[in-house]
Design a protein around this motif. Sequence first.
Motif, PDB file in Angstrom:
ATOM      1  N   VAL A  98       0.830  -1.207   0.000  1.00  0.00           N
ATOM      2  CA  VAL A  98       0.000   0.000   0.000  1.00  0.00           C
ATOM      3  C   VAL A  98       0.866   1.258   0.000  1.00  0.00           C
ATOM      4  O   VAL A  98       0.523   2.259  -0.634  1.00  0.00           O
TER       5      VAL A  98
ATOM      6  N   ALA B 138       1.123   4.095  -3.029  1.00  0.00           N
ATOM      7  CA  ALA B 138       0.983   5.536  -2.786  1.00  0.00           C
ATOM      8  C   ALA B 138       2.188   6.295  -3.334  1.00  0.00           C
ATOM      9  O   ALA B 138       2.041   7.373  -3.915  1.00  0.00           O
TER      10      ALA B 138
ATOM     11  N   ILE C 299      -5.560   9.460   0.255  1.00  0.00           N
ATOM     12  CA  ILE C 299      -6.330   8.247   0.008  1.00  0.00           C
ATOM     13  C   ILE C 299      -7.079   7.862   1.282  1.00  0.00           C
ATOM     14  O   ILE C 299      -6.451   7.504   2.270  1.00  0.00           O
TER      15      ILE C 299
ATOM     16  N   TYR D 276      -8.217   5.375   2.985  1.00  0.00           N
ATOM     17  CA  TYR D 276      -8.148   3.915   2.962  1.00  0.00           C
ATOM     18  C   TYR D 276      -9.329   3.245   3.663  1.00  0.00           C
ATOM     19  O   TYR D 276      -9.886   2.290   3.162  1.00  0.00           O
ATOM     20  N   ARG D 277      -9.706   3.729   4.820  1.00  0.00           N
ATOM     21  CA  ARG D 277     -10.786   3.093   5.571  1.00  0.00           C
ATOM     22  C   ARG D 277     -12.129   3.217   4.845  1.00  0.00           C
ATOM     23  O   ARG D 277     -12.971   2.344   4.963  1.00  0.00           O
TER      24      ARG D 277
ATOM     25  N   ASN E 290     -12.584   2.992   1.705  1.00  0.00           N
ATOM     26  CA  ASN E 290     -12.578   2.206   0.473  1.00  0.00           C
ATOM     27  C   ASN E 290     -12.176   0.762   0.706  1.00  0.00           C
ATOM     28  O   ASN E 290     -11.651   0.111  -0.187  1.00  0.00           O
ATOM     29  N   GLY E 291     -12.451   0.246   1.878  1.00  0.00           N
ATOM     30  CA  GLY E 291     -12.014  -1.101   2.227  1.00  0.00           C
ATOM     31  C   GLY E 291     -12.596  -2.206   1.370  1.00  0.00           C
ATOM     32  O   GLY E 291     -11.987  -3.249   1.204  1.00  0.00           O
TER      33      GLY E 291
END
Length: 176
Positions: free
Chosen positions: A34, A38, A79, A81-82, A84-85
């Motif tokens: 990840v 990025a 981003i 992240y949480r 778009n899990g």
Amino acid sequence: YYGENYGGRFFTEEVARRIGALRDAIDAWNLRPVVKAAAVASVLYAADAAALTCGHFDAFRPVDDENSARRFVLRLPDIPYRANGNNRVFCRDGNELAGEIEGDLLYVDPPYNRRQYGTLYHVLENIAVNAKPALAGKTRKVPPAARPRSAYCTGRAADAMRDLVAQCRVRHLLVS
């Protein structure tokens, strides 16, 4: 590689060399996937902003001097992240993938004319993957025989779209 192939074409020499140095460094570092993604995204955003093009990489505009070039500025992408899990991204032929996945929404953006998308974004793809293939021609593309070909860019486009729609296992299909 990047300075030789893209410097003075899609980027200034300095920007092209910087892109190459960054991509090689990112590949050499032992980054979590990840974090690596990025970092590569940051280089892609900066490269796109600094490119001497008009939106795609099938042509470039000349630069009179280094001062007239666009700036190359690295920024980490924001981003969430949480949030778009459950999202998934694939790098495969959409027609092959359509019958294997299920979901609420499938967004597809197939080519809509005879021009292969790969020829328009080959520089960004090369930066993303960093494979450094042999390139040819004024716009430094992979030779035609080595380029992927989409059925959507041929007389088989309608059949390919029918096949895609028939295989989809989604509630909504959004086509660009």
